[in-house]
Write a protein that holds these residues in place. Structure first.
Motif, PDB file in Angstrom:
ATOM      1  N   PRO A  10       6.113 -35.940 -10.585  1.00 20.03           N
ATOM      2  CA  PRO A  10       5.342 -34.824 -11.144  1.00 20.03           C
ATOM      3  C   PRO A  10       5.845 -34.506 -12.545  1.00 20.03           C
ATOM      4  O   PRO A  10       7.008 -34.735 -12.868  1.00 20.03           O
ATOM      5  N   PRO A  11       4.978 -33.979 -13.398  1.00 21.68           N
ATOM      6  CA  PRO A  11       5.408 -33.674 -14.758  1.00 21.68           C
ATOM      7  C   PRO A  11       6.389 -32.512 -14.770  1.00 21.68           C
ATOM      8  O   PRO A  11       6.432 -31.714 -13.846  1.00 21.68           O
ATOM      9  N   ASP A  12       7.175 -32.457 -15.802  1.00 22.20           N
ATOM     10  CA  ASP A  12       8.087 -31.347 -16.005  1.00 22.20           C
ATOM     11  C   ASP A  12       7.279 -30.217 -16.638  1.00 22.20           C
ATOM     12  O   ASP A  12       7.051 -30.210 -17.837  1.00 22.20           O
ATOM     13  N   PHE A  13       6.843 -29.289 -15.811  1.00 19.12           N
ATOM     14  CA  PHE A  13       5.968 -28.234 -16.305  1.00 19.12           C
ATOM     15  C   PHE A  13       6.673 -27.333 -17.312  1.00 19.12           C
ATOM     16  O   PHE A  13       6.034 -26.743 -18.172  1.00 19.12           O
ATOM     17  N   GLU A  14       7.985 -27.257 -17.237  1.00 16.65           N
ATOM     18  CA  GLU A  14       8.731 -26.473 -18.232  1.00 16.65           C
ATOM     19  C   GLU A  14       8.593 -27.103 -19.618  1.00 16.65           C
ATOM     20  O   GLU A  14       8.436 -26.392 -20.609  1.00 16.65           O
ATOM     21  N   SER A  15       8.655 -28.434 -19.690  1.00 18.37           N
ATOM     22  CA  SER A  15       8.515 -29.076 -21.003  1.00 18.37           C
ATOM     23  C   SER A  15       7.098 -28.906 -21.535  1.00 18.37           C
ATOM     24  O   SER A  15       6.904 -28.738 -22.743  1.00 18.37           O
ATOM     25  N   VAL A  16       6.103 -28.921 -20.650  1.00 15.45           N
ATOM     26  CA  VAL A  16       4.724 -28.683 -21.085  1.00 15.45           C
ATOM     27  C   VAL A  16       4.601 -27.259 -21.617  1.00 15.45           C
ATOM     28  O   VAL A  16       4.002 -27.021 -22.671  1.00 15.45           O
ATOM     29  N   ALA A  17       5.215 -26.304 -20.917  1.00 17.67           N
ATOM     30  CA  ALA A  17       5.176 -24.902 -21.373  1.00 17.67           C
ATOM     31  C   ALA A  17       5.865 -24.754 -22.728  1.00 17.67           C
ATOM     32  O   ALA A  17       5.393 -23.991 -23.584  1.00 17.67           O
ATOM     33  N   ARG A  18       6.953 -25.496 -22.946  1.00 16.73           N
ATOM     34  CA  ARG A  18       7.650 -25.434 -24.243  1.00 16.73           C
ATOM     35  C   ARG A  18       6.757 -25.954 -25.377  1.00 16.73           C
ATOM     36  O   ARG A  18       6.772 -25.417 -26.483  1.00 16.73           O
ATOM     37  N   ILE A  19       5.967 -26.980 -25.092  1.00 18.13           N
ATOM     38  CA  ILE A  19       5.034 -27.489 -26.104  1.00 18.13           C
ATOM     39  C   ILE A  19       4.047 -26.388 -26.473  1.00 18.13           C
ATOM     40  O   ILE A  19       3.822 -26.113 -27.661  1.00 18.13           O
ATOM     41  N   TRP A  20       3.455 -25.750 -25.481  1.00 19.74           N
ATOM     42  CA  TRP A  20       2.473 -24.691 -25.757  1.00 19.74           C
ATOM     43  C   TRP A  20       3.126 -23.518 -26.476  1.00 19.74           C
ATOM     44  O   TRP A  20       2.513 -22.909 -27.359  1.00 19.74           O
ATOM     45  N   ASP A  21       4.379 -23.217 -26.128  1.00 23.16           N
ATOM     46  CA  ASP A  21       5.093 -22.146 -26.841  1.00 23.16           C
ATOM     47  C   ASP A  21       5.285 -22.513 -28.310  1.00 23.16           C
ATOM     48  O   ASP A  21       5.124 -21.661 -29.193  1.00 23.16           O
ATOM     49  N   ARG A  22       5.638 -23.763 -28.594  1.00 25.36           N
ATOM     50  CA  ARG A  22       5.807 -24.204 -29.985  1.00 25.36           C
ATOM     51  C   ARG A  22       4.497 -24.080 -30.758  1.00 25.36           C
ATOM     52  O   ARG A  22       4.478 -23.653 -31.909  1.00 25.36           O
TER      53      ARG A  22
END
Length: 187
Positions: free
Chosen positions: A10-22
């Motif tokens: 499964p994807p690392d949803f935290e890293s996806v959230a960090r992208i959107w935060d950036r």
């Protein structure tokens, strides 16, 4: 719940959230820079050669003779724009304006209004791979495969993300990342 295929984690949803935060940290006046960052990150994560974003808008639904059913490209943003790509885009726009619509474009128009994430092989017929269009758009550019993620914004606007890949040939180089791409777009 996302389907697990081909032993993908499964994807690392935290890293996806960090992208959107950036991306959220960019000022509205810097949307081109934010889009460049997003395309660069997606290329890095998905192992792609290049990417672009396209906004498509439906300007009319009245002309039943219009092969694009009223849909037109409104804006584009390429991560990298090598000279052969610039020339190809100009030829494609000219062909589009003259009513010469590729199989791929026809298929996108027919599916308008639905979220979709597809590889080239899922999107076109086997005959496409021996066409001049495939030669000019893929082989001549050194590309093996591509993938689109299209997100309807409303009834008259869609957001396209296009990723291109080199390597193993049609329907192989992007097979595993198609699942990850679906997670990025839906997550």
């Amino acid at each position: 719940m996302h389907e697990m295929t081909e032993n993908l984690m499964p994807p690392d949803f935290e890293s996806v959230a960090r992208i959107w935060d950036r991306l959220a940290d960019f000022e509205v006046a810097n949307t081109d820079q934010a889009l460049t960052l997003l395309l660069r990150i997606l290329c890095q994560q998905l192992g792609c050669k290049n990417a672009y974003w396209l906004a498509a808008v439906r300007i009319s639904q009245r002309d039943k003779k219009d092969p694009l059913l009223g849909w037109r490209p409104a804006a584009t943003h390429h991560l990298y724009k090598p000279e052969p790509l610039v020339k190809l885009v100009k030829r494609k726009v000219r062909a589009l304006n003259n009513g010469d619509i590729s199989e791929s474009t026809r298929n996108h128009v027919r599916q308008a209004g639905r979220f979709r994430a597809v590889t080239l092989a899922e999107h076109v017929s086997d005959e496409y791979f021996v066409s001049d269009e495939y030669h000019d758009s893929y082989q001549a550019m050194g590309l093996a495969d591509s993938m689109w993620c299209i997100i309807p914004v409303n009834d008259d606007c869609e957001s396209y993300f296009f990723m291109s890949s080199v390597g193993l040939g049609r329907n192989h180089s992007l097979r595993k990342i198609n699942v990850l791409w679906r997670w990025h777009c839906a997550g």
